[in-house]
Design a protein around this motif. Sequence first.
Motif, PDB file in Angstrom:
ATOM      1  N   UNK A   1      11.367  -0.729   4.044  1.00  0.00           N
ATOM      2  CA  UNK A   1      10.445  -1.777   3.620  1.00  0.00           C
ATOM      3  C   UNK A   1       9.058  -1.198   3.331  1.00  0.00           C
ATOM      4  N   UNK A   2       8.582  -0.306   4.190  1.00  0.00           N
ATOM      5  CA  UNK A   2       7.269   0.286   3.995  1.00  0.00           C
ATOM      6  C   UNK A   2       7.230   1.101   2.699  1.00  0.00           C
ATOM      7  N   UNK A   3       8.246   1.919   2.486  1.00  0.00           N
ATOM      8  CA  UNK A   3       8.294   2.714   1.262  1.00  0.00           C
ATOM      9  C   UNK A   3       8.362   1.808   0.034  1.00  0.00           C
ATOM     10  N   UNK A   4       9.166   0.770   0.105  1.00  0.00           N
ATOM     11  CA  UNK A   4       9.254  -0.182  -1.016  1.00  0.00           C
ATOM     12  C   UNK A   4       7.919  -0.846  -1.307  1.00  0.00           C
ATOM     13  N   UNK A   5       7.211  -1.236  -0.256  1.00  0.00           N
ATOM     14  CA  UNK A   5       5.892  -1.876  -0.441  1.00  0.00           C
ATOM     15  C   UNK A   5       4.891  -0.907  -1.064  1.00  0.00           C
ATOM     16  N   UNK A   6       4.863   0.327  -0.580  1.00  0.00           N
ATOM     17  CA  UNK A   6       3.924   1.293  -1.136  1.00  0.00           C
ATOM     18  C   UNK A   6       4.267   1.628  -2.578  1.00  0.00           C
ATOM     19  N   UNK A   7       5.525   1.804  -2.884  1.00  0.00           N
ATOM     20  CA  UNK A   7       5.916   2.108  -4.256  1.00  0.00           C
ATOM     21  C   UNK A   7       5.641   0.924  -5.186  1.00  0.00           C
ATOM     22  N   UNK A   8       5.882  -0.293  -4.700  1.00  0.00           N
ATOM     23  CA  UNK A   8       5.584  -1.476  -5.509  1.00  0.00           C
ATOM     24  C   UNK A   8       4.078  -1.581  -5.773  1.00  0.00           C
ATOM     25  N   UNK A   9       3.275  -1.277  -4.757  1.00  0.00           N
ATOM     26  CA  UNK A   9       1.821  -1.306  -4.943  1.00  0.00           C
ATOM     27  C   UNK A   9       1.359  -0.240  -5.928  1.00  0.00           C
TER      28      UNK A   9
END
Length: 149
Positions: free
Chosen positions: A96-104
């Motif tokens: 989830x953290x990686x997905x959030x950072x990549x989405x940002x």
Amino acid sequence: MSGDELAKLRSLIARELESPADPDAFRRALDDAFPDLRPALRLAAIKDEEHRTTFYVKSERVWFRRFGFRIMRPLFVVAILAAVGFSLQRAIDPTLALGCFLAGAFSFYAALQFFAFRWSKADQTRLDEARERYRMRLQRLRDGFDEGA
């Protein structure tokens, strides 16, 4: 102004209208042809103004193109470091953290590209307008010398 000098001036203006020269070469040609005449200084001032405008618009466009790539590298490094940091913690799901950072990072990159495209287009319009103003001023100057003959 003698007939020979007027012919030289018309020739220089016609050559500049056909293919604009490097500002230094243009100034040297004017200085060689008209060392003490006011029209040479006027033409050089017009050319310098056109050159400055062109230089700044082109350099700004290059900066915007490179800015997107240069800003993305640090963002991806931060995202990867954050993902590693979160994976070492068990409190937050690393996926989830990686997905959030990549989405940002992707959202920022998409917004940056959108604005860079718009800014680049506006700069191209300014460049085209500056070139057209330069041509019009040269044509008016040439026509003024033609009428005076």
